[in-house]
Design a protein around this motif. Structure first.
Motif, PDB file in Angstrom:
ATOM      1  N   ILE A   1       0.775  -1.222   0.164  1.00 25.49           N
ATOM      2  CA  ILE A   1       0.079   0.163   0.047  1.00 25.49           C
ATOM      3  C   ILE A   1       0.815   1.194   0.197  1.00 25.49           C
ATOM      4  O   ILE A   1       1.888   1.557   0.962  1.00 25.49           O
ATOM      5  CB  ILE A   1      -1.070  -0.015   1.167  1.00 25.49           C
ATOM      6  CG1 ILE A   1      -1.902  -1.175   1.128  1.00 25.49           C
ATOM      7  CG2 ILE A   1      -1.869   1.266   1.277  1.00 25.49           C
ATOM      8  CD1 ILE A   1      -2.819  -1.337   2.212  1.00 25.49           C
TER       9      ILE A   1
ATOM     10  N   THR B   1       1.552   5.369  -0.179  1.00 24.22           N
ATOM     11  CA  THR B   1       0.909   6.545  -0.063  1.00 24.22           C
ATOM     12  C   THR B   1       1.817   7.653  -0.251  1.00 24.22           C
ATOM     13  O   THR B   1       2.910   7.807   0.282  1.00 24.22           O
ATOM     14  CB  THR B   1       0.217   6.773   1.509  1.00 24.22           C
ATOM     15  OG1 THR B   1      -0.597   5.605   1.875  1.00 24.22           O
ATOM     16  CG2 THR B   1      -0.295   7.818   1.616  1.00 24.22           C
TER      17      THR B   1
ATOM     18  N   CYS C   1      -3.304   7.372  -2.677  1.00 17.79           N
ATOM     19  CA  CYS C   1      -2.954   5.932  -2.151  1.00 17.79           C
ATOM     20  C   CYS C   1      -3.144   4.884  -3.084  1.00 17.79           C
ATOM     21  O   CYS C   1      -4.351   4.881  -3.776  1.00 17.79           O
ATOM     22  CB  CYS C   1      -4.031   5.632  -0.776  1.00 17.79           C
ATOM     23  SG  CYS C   1      -3.652   4.337  -0.247  1.00 17.79           S
TER      24      CYS C   1
ATOM     25  N   TYR D   1      -2.994   0.759  -3.816  1.00 17.99           N
ATOM     26  CA  TYR D   1      -2.884  -0.753  -3.200  1.00 17.99           C
ATOM     27  C   TYR D   1      -2.511  -1.511  -4.395  1.00 17.99           C
ATOM     28  O   TYR D   1      -3.364  -1.560  -5.315  1.00 17.99           O
ATOM     29  CB  TYR D   1      -4.315  -1.292  -2.789  1.00 17.99           C
ATOM     30  CG  TYR D   1      -4.303  -2.740  -2.354  1.00 17.99           C
ATOM     31  CD1 TYR D   1      -3.126  -3.323  -1.825  1.00 17.99           C
ATOM     32  CD2 TYR D   1      -5.323  -3.566  -2.516  1.00 17.99           C
ATOM     33  CE1 TYR D   1      -3.141  -4.633  -1.528  1.00 17.99           C
ATOM     34  CE2 TYR D   1      -5.306  -4.888  -2.316  1.00 17.99           C
ATOM     35  CZ  TYR D   1      -4.319  -5.615  -1.762  1.00 17.99           C
ATOM     36  OH  TYR D   1      -4.415  -6.773  -1.491  1.00 17.99           O
TER      37      TYR D   1
ATOM     38  N   HIS E   1      -7.239   2.703   5.106  1.00 19.37           N
ATOM     39  CA  HIS E   1      -6.486   3.439   3.842  1.00 19.37           C
ATOM     40  C   HIS E   1      -7.901   4.233   3.002  1.00 19.37           C
ATOM     41  O   HIS E   1      -8.760   3.124   2.660  1.00 19.37           O
ATOM     42  CB  HIS E   1      -5.519   2.526   3.079  1.00 19.37           C
ATOM     43  CG  HIS E   1      -4.691   2.308   3.937  1.00 19.37           C
ATOM     44  ND1 HIS E   1      -3.475   2.967   4.135  1.00 19.37           N
ATOM     45  CD2 HIS E   1      -4.498   1.046   4.498  1.00 19.37           C
ATOM     46  CE1 HIS E   1      -2.583   2.253   5.035  1.00 19.37           C
ATOM     47  NE2 HIS E   1      -2.994   1.042   5.278  1.00 19.37           N
TER      48      HIS E   1
ATOM     49  N   ILE F   1      -8.242   4.250  -0.525  1.00 19.33           N
ATOM     50  CA  ILE F   1      -7.447   3.824  -1.676  1.00 19.33           C
ATOM     51  C   ILE F   1      -8.042   4.454  -2.840  1.00 19.33           C
ATOM     52  O   ILE F   1      -9.397   4.321  -3.396  1.00 19.33           O
ATOM     53  CB  ILE F   1      -7.625   2.339  -1.844  1.00 19.33           C
ATOM     54  CG1 ILE F   1      -7.187   1.683  -0.511  1.00 19.33           C
ATOM     55  CG2 ILE F   1      -6.917   1.488  -3.107  1.00 19.33           C
ATOM     56  CD1 ILE F   1      -7.310  -0.054  -0.499  1.00 19.33           C
TER      57      ILE F   1
ATOM     58  N   ALA G   1      -6.543   0.659  -6.830  1.00 19.25           N
ATOM     59  CA  ALA G   1      -6.413  -0.636  -6.614  1.00 19.25           C
ATOM     60  C   ALA G   1      -5.646  -1.399  -7.843  1.00 19.25           C
ATOM     61  O   ALA G   1      -6.431  -1.590  -8.781  1.00 19.25           O
ATOM     62  CB  ALA G   1      -7.359  -1.411  -6.000  1.00 19.25           C
TER      63      ALA G   1
ATOM     64  N   LEU H   1     -12.233  -3.340  -0.701  1.00 18.10           N
ATOM     65  CA  LEU H   1     -11.530  -2.281  -0.675  1.00 18.10           C
ATOM     66  C   LEU H   1     -12.214  -0.828  -0.485  1.00 18.10           C
ATOM     67  O   LEU H   1     -11.571   0.177  -0.128  1.00 18.10           O
ATOM     68  CB  LEU H   1     -10.634  -2.504  -1.664  1.00 18.10           C
ATOM     69  CG  LEU H   1      -9.488  -3.798  -1.675  1.00 18.10           C
ATOM     70  CD1 LEU H   1      -8.937  -3.882  -3.074  1.00 18.10           C
ATOM     71  CD2 LEU H   1      -8.515  -3.503  -0.630  1.00 18.10           C
TER      72      LEU H   1
ATOM     73  N   CYS I   1     -12.355   0.883  -3.178  1.00 20.12           N
ATOM     74  CA  CYS I   1     -11.437   1.756  -3.991  1.00 20.12           C
ATOM     75  C   CYS I   1     -11.959   2.474  -5.000  1.00 20.12           C
ATOM     76  O   CYS I   1     -13.002   2.053  -5.326  1.00 20.12           O
ATOM     77  CB  CYS I   1     -10.245   0.802  -4.828  1.00 20.12           C
ATOM     78  SG  CYS I   1     -11.101  -0.554  -5.608  1.00 20.12           S
TER      79      CYS I   1
END
Length: 229
Positions: free
Chosen positions: A125, A127, A133, A135, A153, A155, A158, A180, A182
């Motif tokens: 991950i 950042t 961010c 992943y 997080h 995200i 991803a 997630l 995301c």
């Protein structure tokens, strides 16, 4: 800040953000999806390796030697990379759950459900200083702790394998997006070999069902996509 993702097939990515470049799992030689050789990477600050399978280690050492980049990997793999000629201060070993800050970028190593000849497989991950961010799941099956990643997080992107056989398939990868939370997903680890899913058509359908709020960013090998936070 804009973040530009270039895919060289399989799980081989370069992320350019401002004046910083990260290369991940640089599998060029033997990669039928690769559009170019590893020597096309003229500049890199960090090279991340998720696990020790050849289709992920790839030409990590060559790129680090050519560019002066620092290699980040599981602690158990550090000695092997030093034996291949990398200086000790150019290999950063870490372990699952840990975070290191390099070049102003926070890199957290997280688990992946897979196998490895040495140590354990992992994901990252990442950042950035602007809060962006990413992943990067590495090779993995679906596992419930992905939901915790989304809770800890925010995200933005991803990067998920979806080819099946060695990793989760398109249905499971789409469900991972739901866990997630995301904003965007870049599919990877598909189409490289005949036994893998060859395109993202099923993934796109499953994504609409499981995580309609997640936008797929599909990149063709050798092409790039720029994403802003």
């Amino acid at each position: 800040m804009n973040h530009t993702f270039t895919w060289h097939g399989h799980s081989n990515f370069m992320i350019e953000s401002g004046d910083k470049t990260i290369v991940i799992d640089p599998f060029f030689e033997g990669n039928p999806s690769a559009d170019t050789g590893y020597d096309s990477i003229k500049s890199a600050d960090l090279v991340l390796v998720t696990h020790d399978h050849g289709d992920h280690v790839g030409q990590a050492v060559d790129i680090c030697k050519a560019t002066g980049a620092t290699l980040v990997c599981l602690f158990d793999l550090v000695e092997g990379f030093i034996e291949q000629g990398l200086a000790q201060d150019k290999v950063i070993g870490m372990n699952i759950g840990g975070t290191v800050e390099l070049e102003g970028i926070k890199i957290k190593m997280v688990q992946a459900m897979h196998s490895a000849a040495n140590g354990a497989p992992a994901g990252f991950i990442i950042t950035y200083e602007d809060g962006f961010c990413v992943y990067f799941a590495g090779d993995t099956g679906l596992f419930s702790s992905m939901e915790l990643f989304g809770k800890f997080h925010d995200i933005d992107v991803a990067m998920l394998p979806m080819g099946g056989w060695f990793t989760m398939d398109s249905k499971e990868a789409a469900f991972a997006c739901k866990m997630l939370g995301c904003k965007k997903v870049i599919p990877m680890h598909f189409g490289t070999f005949p036994i893998l899913e060859q395109n993202t058509s099923k993934f796109s359908e499953y994504l609409e069902g499981f995580a309609p709020g997640t936008k797929m960013v599909e990149i063709e090998p050798g092409k790039s996509a720029t994403i802003a936070r």
